[in-house]
Design a protein around this motif. Sequence first.
Motif, PDB file in Angstrom:
ATOM      1  N   GLN A  59       0.816  -1.211   0.000  1.00  0.00           N
ATOM      2  CA  GLN A  59       0.000   0.000   0.000  1.00  0.00           C
ATOM      3  C   GLN A  59       0.853   1.265   0.000  1.00  0.00           C
ATOM      4  O   GLN A  59       0.511   2.259  -0.657  1.00  0.00           O
ATOM      5  CB  GLN A  59      -0.958  -0.005   1.196  1.00  0.00           C
ATOM      6  N   LEU A  60       1.975   1.231   0.719  1.00  0.00           N
ATOM      7  CA  LEU A  60       2.868   2.396   0.720  1.00  0.00           C
ATOM      8  C   LEU A  60       3.464   2.632  -0.664  1.00  0.00           C
ATOM      9  O   LEU A  60       3.537   3.773  -1.134  1.00  0.00           O
ATOM     10  CB  LEU A  60       3.982   2.207   1.756  1.00  0.00           C
ATOM     11  N   VAL A  61       3.881   1.563  -1.338  1.00  0.00           N
ATOM     12  CA  VAL A  61       4.439   1.681  -2.686  1.00  0.00           C
ATOM     13  C   VAL A  61       3.368   2.186  -3.649  1.00  0.00           C
ATOM     14  O   VAL A  61       3.634   3.050  -4.491  1.00  0.00           O
ATOM     15  CB  VAL A  61       5.028   0.327  -3.155  1.00  0.00           C
ATOM     16  N   GLU A  62       2.154   1.678  -3.503  1.00  0.00           N
ATOM     17  CA  GLU A  62       1.050   2.112  -4.359  1.00  0.00           C
ATOM     18  C   GLU A  62       0.791   3.610  -4.187  1.00  0.00           C
ATOM     19  O   GLU A  62       0.634   4.344  -5.167  1.00  0.00           O
ATOM     20  CB  GLU A  62      -0.200   1.319  -4.015  1.00  0.00           C
ATOM     21  N   ARG A  63       0.781   4.080  -2.961  1.00  0.00           N
ATOM     22  CA  ARG A  63       0.569   5.511  -2.707  1.00  0.00           C
ATOM     23  C   ARG A  63       1.709   6.354  -3.272  1.00  0.00           C
ATOM     24  O   ARG A  63       1.487   7.442  -3.797  1.00  0.00           O
ATOM     25  CB  ARG A  63       0.419   5.759  -1.208  1.00  0.00           C
ATOM     26  N   ARG A  67       1.398   9.243  -6.103  1.00  0.00           N
ATOM     27  CA  ARG A  67       1.954  10.588  -5.874  1.00  0.00           C
ATOM     28  C   ARG A  67       2.879  10.985  -7.020  1.00  0.00           C
ATOM     29  O   ARG A  67       2.792  12.087  -7.555  1.00  0.00           O
ATOM     30  CB  ARG A  67       2.703  10.640  -4.541  1.00  0.00           C
ATOM     31  N   ARG A  68       3.756  10.061  -7.410  1.00  0.00           N
ATOM     32  CA  ARG A  68       4.702  10.367  -8.496  1.00  0.00           C
ATOM     33  C   ARG A  68       3.990  10.548  -9.830  1.00  0.00           C
ATOM     34  O   ARG A  68       4.401  11.376 -10.645  1.00  0.00           O
ATOM     35  CB  ARG A  68       5.753   9.268  -8.590  1.00  0.00           C
ATOM     36  N   MET A  69       2.927   9.794 -10.061  1.00  0.00           N
ATOM     37  CA  MET A  69       2.150   9.979 -11.291  1.00  0.00           C
ATOM     38  C   MET A  69       1.523  11.368 -11.299  1.00  0.00           C
ATOM     39  O   MET A  69       1.529  12.057 -12.320  1.00  0.00           O
ATOM     40  CB  MET A  69       1.036   8.926 -11.392  1.00  0.00           C
ATOM     41  N   ASP A  73       6.283  12.612 -12.633  1.00  0.00           N
ATOM     42  CA  ASP A  73       7.654  12.108 -12.556  1.00  0.00           C
ATOM     43  C   ASP A  73       7.873  10.819 -13.353  1.00  0.00           C
ATOM     44  O   ASP A  73       9.006  10.375 -13.490  1.00  0.00           O
ATOM     45  CB  ASP A  73       8.047  11.813 -11.098  1.00  0.00           C
ATOM     46  N   LEU A  74       6.805  10.197 -13.834  1.00  0.00           N
ATOM     47  CA  LEU A  74       6.924   8.890 -14.476  1.00  0.00           C
ATOM     48  C   LEU A  74       6.551   8.969 -15.952  1.00  0.00           C
ATOM     49  O   LEU A  74       5.645   9.712 -16.330  1.00  0.00           O
ATOM     50  CB  LEU A  74       6.012   7.875 -13.777  1.00  0.00           C
ATOM     51  N   THR A  75       7.238   8.158 -16.746  1.00  0.00           N
ATOM     52  CA  THR A  75       6.884   8.055 -18.158  1.00  0.00           C
ATOM     53  C   THR A  75       5.674   7.143 -18.295  1.00  0.00           C
ATOM     54  O   THR A  75       5.328   6.415 -17.355  1.00  0.00           O
ATOM     55  CB  THR A  75       8.055   7.477 -18.973  1.00  0.00           C
ATOM     56  N   ILE A  79       4.609   4.000 -15.841  1.00  0.00           N
ATOM     57  CA  ILE A  79       3.272   3.916 -15.259  1.00  0.00           C
ATOM     58  C   ILE A  79       2.640   2.570 -15.588  1.00  0.00           C
ATOM     59  O   ILE A  79       2.060   1.911 -14.725  1.00  0.00           O
ATOM     60  CB  ILE A  79       2.390   5.081 -15.743  1.00  0.00           C
ATOM     61  N   GLU A  80       2.763   2.144 -16.842  1.00  0.00           N
ATOM     62  CA  GLU A  80       2.207   0.853 -17.264  1.00  0.00           C
ATOM     63  C   GLU A  80       2.861  -0.300 -16.503  1.00  0.00           C
ATOM     64  O   GLU A  80       2.179  -1.201 -16.015  1.00  0.00           O
ATOM     65  CB  GLU A  80       2.399   0.686 -18.778  1.00  0.00           C
ATOM     66  N   THR A  81       4.189  -0.268 -16.392  1.00  0.00           N
ATOM     67  CA  THR A  81       4.921  -1.320 -15.684  1.00  0.00           C
ATOM     68  C   THR A  81       4.532  -1.370 -14.208  1.00  0.00           C
ATOM     69  O   THR A  81       4.288  -2.449 -13.651  1.00  0.00           O
ATOM     70  CB  THR A  81       6.442  -1.105 -15.819  1.00  0.00           C
ATOM     71  N   LEU A  82       4.477  -0.207 -13.576  1.00  0.00           N
ATOM     72  CA  LEU A  82       4.103  -0.157 -12.157  1.00  0.00           C
ATOM     73  C   LEU A  82       2.671  -0.636 -11.943  1.00  0.00           C
ATOM     74  O   LEU A  82       2.397  -1.375 -10.999  1.00  0.00           O
ATOM     75  CB  LEU A  82       4.260   1.263 -11.614  1.00  0.00           C
TER      76      LEU A  82
END
Length: 122
Positions: A59-63, A67-69, A73-75, A79-82
Motif C-alpha cells: 500500500q505504501l508503494v502504491e501511494r 503521488r509520483r504519477m 515524474d513517471l513516463t 506507469i504501465e509497468t508499475l
Amino acid sequence: MGRPGRDAAGRPATIGGRATDRPAGDGTRSDSWRLNTDPEAVERDLSRLVLTLVELVRQLVERQCIRRMGEGDLTEEQIETLGLTLMRLEEAMTELCERFGLSPSDLNLDLGPLGTLLPTDR
C-alpha cells in the motif's frame, strides 16, 4: 543457574511488565501471556504477520506511485509497468490470504488507541 520462569536475581520473569508465573486473582494460572504452541496456530499467526507487513509495504508503494504519477515524474511506460506489477502483487496477496484462510480484514491489526494499521478507506 536460577529456577525456570525467574530472572538472574530470582524474581519472576516478566513479559511487558507482567509476571509470567504469577497466578490470576482466583488462584489459577493466568492465560493472558500463555504461548500457544499449536503448530497450526503458530503457522497461521506467523503467516498473518508476514502478510500484514507485505500488505503495508504494498500500500505504501502504491501511494508513492500515485503521488509520483500526479507530479508527472513517471513516463507512460513506467506507469504501465508499475500498474501491472501492483496488480499482480495484489492478486498474489489475495491468493496467499486464501491459502492461509485469511481475509483482508484479518491483516488490519488493531493498534489500540492508535487505530488500525492499514487504512480502512479502501
